[in-house]
Design a protein around this motif. Structure first.
Motif: not given
Length: 266
Positions: A204-215
């Motif tokens: 799930v965290y990776n899916s967010v980082l694909k959109i915003d790599n500085k989340s």
């Protein structure tokens, strides 16, 4: 009565607009609210006093104001709970209930419920507080089922109660209304991590980082997941990336330092 008789009648003007209640309980509530109003007026006058202004730096005015607001909020919430319990115990016709619901929705009452819930969530993590947060969010959802923030805050309360599966269901409701809500995705990752479903959390965290790599939330969550898995090198790597986005503080900083100690020990 003759016109001349009217001239003999003395009319006493009303000395106050205060409303008096037959119920002693309601009267006590009304008197308490009036007291708060009077005290607030006095405090504001004192705050405007020149001598008092010179002493403001001696204490934390912001903390004082926040504490006062929180106390008033708690008082109003207690009154609201009493009102809801009283009304629910009465035989109110359905059309009256529906009219009340429509009126509250028109006045955006759902947003007020969510705002109060979020304020409570930030202040206290007790069981009773989290249950009240859920109750307030349910009231908001009853008025507006499309209020995504209500589902989000409700999910955070369920995380605090360690009911992770139920929390995830609420965050999924958020995503059903707004698929681009990254906070909801991060919260799902957090719920998976806290329930020790580490691989799911990292996905799930990776899916967010694909959109915003500085989340920050995703980087920090991923670091915490790796630390709990015993993969300290990976954990330190993601703690460092998160720290570059926003300085790590509190528990996360402590976990990072512990991971570095573990690496040094090898």
């Amino acid at each position: 009565m003759k016109k001349s008789d009217w001239e003999d009648i003395e009319i006493n003007p009303r000395s106050t607009d205060k409303v008096f209640f037959e119920s002693s309980l309601l009267q006590n509530i009304s008197d308490s609210i009036d007291f708060l109003k009077d005290e607030a007026t006095i405090i504001l006058r004192e705050l405007d006093d020149t001598e008092f202004k010179q002493k403001l730096d001696e204490f934390d005015l912001e903390e004082f104001a926040e504490t006062t607001i929180n106390s008033i909020d708690d008082t109003l919430d207690d009154i609201s709970k009493f009102k809801d319990d009283f009304i629910s115990s009465q035989d109110i016709p359905d059309d009256v209930r529906e009219f009340s619901k429509t009126t509250k929705a028109y006045l955006n009452r759902d947003e007020i419920y969510v705002r109060n819930a979020y304020r409570k969530l930030e202040r206290d993590n007790s069981y009773d507080t989290n249950m009240r947060v859920i109750e307030l969010c349910d009231k908001a959802i009853d008025l507006n089922e499309f209020n995504s923030e209500a589902y989000y805050v409700k999910g955070k309360a369920y995380i605090n109660l360690e009911r992770y599966g139920t929390a995830i269901d609420e965050f999924i409701n958020v995503l059903a209304l707004d698929s681009d809500d990254l906070d909801a995705r991060i919260a799902i990752g957090d719920a998976n991590r806290l329930s020790e479903e580490y691989e799911d959390a990292i996905d799930v965290y990776n899916s967010v980082l694909k959109i915003d790599n500085k989340s920050f939330g995703a980087l920090q969550g991923k670091a915490l997941a790796y630390s709990e898995m015993g993969e300290y090198k990976k954990a330190c790597n993601f703690f460092k990336k998160a720290d570059q986005v926003s300085n790590l503080e509190g528990d996360s900083r402590d976990v990072w330092e512990l991971c570095m100690e573990k690496l040094d020990a090898f």
